[in-house]
Design an enzyme around this catalytic site. Structure first.
Site, PDB file in Angstrom:
ATOM      1  N   SER A 109      -1.369   7.419  -3.409  1.00  0.00           N
ATOM      2  CA  SER A 109      -1.907   7.750  -4.729  1.00  0.00           C
ATOM      3  C   SER A 109      -1.729   9.215  -5.064  1.00  0.00           C
ATOM      4  O   SER A 109      -1.602   9.589  -6.224  1.00  0.00           O
ATOM      5  CB  SER A 109      -3.400   7.416  -4.796  1.00  0.00           C
ATOM      6  OG  SER A 109      -3.600   6.045  -4.618  1.00  0.00           O
ATOM      7  N   HIS A 169       5.412   4.770  -5.815  1.00  0.00           N
ATOM      8  CA  HIS A 169       4.039   4.588  -6.289  1.00  0.00           C
ATOM      9  C   HIS A 169       3.974   3.360  -7.185  1.00  0.00           C
ATOM     10  O   HIS A 169       4.267   3.413  -8.378  1.00  0.00           O
ATOM     11  CB  HIS A 169       3.586   5.854  -7.033  1.00  0.00           C
ATOM     12  CG  HIS A 169       2.162   5.809  -7.471  1.00  0.00           C
ATOM     13  ND1 HIS A 169       1.673   6.524  -8.542  1.00  0.00           N
ATOM     14  CD2 HIS A 169       1.088   5.114  -6.986  1.00  0.00           C
ATOM     15  CE1 HIS A 169       0.400   6.271  -8.687  1.00  0.00           C
ATOM     16  NE2 HIS A 169       0.017   5.424  -7.760  1.00  0.00           N
ATOM     17  N   GLU A 193       6.574   4.453 -10.187  1.00  0.00           N
ATOM     18  CA  GLU A 193       6.812   5.904 -10.190  1.00  0.00           C
ATOM     19  C   GLU A 193       7.475   6.266  -8.855  1.00  0.00           C
ATOM     20  O   GLU A 193       6.880   6.043  -7.795  1.00  0.00           O
ATOM     21  CB  GLU A 193       5.474   6.636 -10.335  1.00  0.00           C
ATOM     22  CG  GLU A 193       5.604   8.144 -10.476  1.00  0.00           C
ATOM     23  CD  GLU A 193       4.235   8.825 -10.659  1.00  0.00           C
ATOM     24  OE1 GLU A 193       3.247   8.348 -10.063  1.00  0.00           O
ATOM     25  OE2 GLU A 193       4.172   9.823 -11.403  1.00  0.00           O
ATOM     26  N   ASN A 237      -1.134   9.975 -11.384  1.00  0.00           N
ATOM     27  CA  ASN A 237      -2.500  10.125 -10.885  1.00  0.00           C
ATOM     28  C   ASN A 237      -3.069  11.531 -11.071  1.00  0.00           C
ATOM     29  O   ASN A 237      -4.290  11.710 -10.996  1.00  0.00           O
ATOM     30  CB  ASN A 237      -2.582   9.704  -9.416  1.00  0.00           C
ATOM     31  CG  ASN A 237      -2.726   8.196  -9.293  1.00  0.00           C
ATOM     32  OD1 ASN A 237      -3.018   7.518 -10.288  1.00  0.00           O
ATOM     33  ND2 ASN A 237      -2.526   7.660  -8.114  1.00  0.00           N
TER      34      ASN A 237
END
Lengths: 299, 101
Positions: free
Chosen positions: A118, A139, A151, A189
């Protein structure tokens, strides 16, 4: 089709394993405990079973056929024969550091490591392996089989070949991808965790009267598919807290300090959708008669 | 709002959806969509109120709260589009499986 290693059988790992098994790959799903693996098996079978409703346009694959492509094991040595590894363990540096040393010893040196983290910088993770050019951030969003885009994070040493190979793997599984440079939290994030944390502060400070009000403001005013507190529940409040702590530690910026309410909820075991209770309440499927076992044999 | 009549039950002892259960369905939907009022014939999916995660929650809830087993062949969005559709689905699932010949 390649044999893919998926490490960590929590929410993200089960979704990633399902995604690649649906795409026709053989998947080795590794986690430390039989109970975790059994829950993962049930979660994947249930998710596959629900596909006609959750993804009506997706091909209706026989549940048993897809399940047979996944081997569930606590033996990390099974990863010695995979061609690509995607790691999804807890967002904790010490856990990841130990794991990557082990993966580096087990897997052939040409095997890329996709890091499904994350917030932890990819370059930091690559630094504990002997294969930094083949370490890349992958991700995935939750639920991994449903969300269309991944991502992809280029670490300092990540090679073009690794990016290309990762892109081909993702596209083969029906995903689009966007490449970004390395940074704690990357693009998604670094923004999302901040927004979620502020939403929790607004609830904590009673600026918003209710959880529902916070979520409705974002859905109805901005057209977001989910409100920030629903999103936090989906990610898992434990993961949100760990991600904020990573961002806070790496950027040394007080704007990432976790809201005390978030800490309290995590300590109380209210981790969101996966535990049945977070800001909202959820059905967990425990004790229901969803014919997972039956379909596993029949389909 | 179309009332659901218990007298529509095809056999004595086989329970159709009661008003109380339909109220439970409304309550569950309302919780899921953030407390806003949804008419019994309002399309939850086309209205953008819900997503795939809701669908999973709904099926698990129907099994647990209404004690109705959901089969894979039942997983058609049309069975769950509206409160009325859900009530009708539960009714059909409770009908005895038999033939007339």
């Amino acid at each position: 089709m390649d044999r893919i290693g998926v490490v960590g059988a929590g929410t993200m790992g089960t979704g990633v394993a399902q995604l690649f098994a649906e795409a026709g790959h053989e998947v080795v799903l590794v986690d430390v405990g039989d109970d975790v693996l059994e829950r993962a098996r049930d979660a994947i079978a249930r998710s596959l079973w629900m596909t006609p409703l959750t993804r009506p346009s997706a091909p209706d694959l026989p549940v048993a056929e897809v399940m047979q492509r996944i081997s569930f094991t606590a033996d990390a040595g099974q990863l010695r024969h995979v061609r690509y590894v995607i790691e999804n363990v807890t967002e904790d540096w010490e856990t990841k550091r130990g794991l990557y040393g082990e993966l580096d010893r087990i897997c052939p040196p040409d095997v890329p490591f996709g890091v499904n983290t994350s917030a932890i910088p990819i370059t930091r993770i690559a630094s504990v392996t002997g294969r930094a050019p083949r370490v890349v951030g992958t991700h995935f969003m939750n639920p991994a089989p449903v969300k269309p885009t991944v991502e992809v994070i280029r670490g300092y040493h990540t090679s073009d070949q690794t990016i290309e190979r990762t892109g081909a793997l993702l596209e083969g599984a029906g995903k689009k991808y966007i490449v970004v440079a390395d940074s704690p939290g990357f693009v998604t994030n670094r923004v999302l965790m901040l927004m979620v944390n502020e939403a929790i502060f607004l609830l904590h400070e009673r600026v918003a009267a209710s959880v529902t009000d916070v979520d409705r403001l974002f859905k109805e005013c901005f057209g977001h598919a989910m409100g920030p507190l629903e999103t936090a529940d989906l990610i898992g409040l434990d993961t949100v807290l760990l991600s904020l702590e990573v961002l806070y530690d790496h950027l040394n910026d007080p704007k990432y300090r976790p809201c005390p309410l978030l800490r309290t909820m995590v300590y109380a075991g209210l981790h969101g959708r996966k535990t049945g209770q977070g800001f909202h309440t959820y059905e967990t499927g425990s004790g229901i008669r969803m014919p997972v076992g039956r379909d596993r044999r029949r389909d | 709002m179309k009332p659901v009549r218990e007298s529509e039950c095809p056999l004595e002892g086989i329970a159709a959806v009661t008003e109380s259960e339909k109220g439970q369905i409304r309550e569950f939907i309302a919780e899921q969509v953030g407390g806003i009022r949804i008419d019994d014939d309002e399309d939850l999916f086309d209205g953008g109120h819900v997503n795939s995660l809701f669908a999973v929650q709904l099926v698990m809830w129907i099994e647990r709260a209404l004690d109705v087993p959901v089969e894979r062949g039942d997983l058609d969005v049309d069975n769950f589009r509206t409160v009325d559709d859900i009530a009708a689905f539960v009714d059909r699932k409770r009908e005895p499986a038999w033939t007339s010949d």
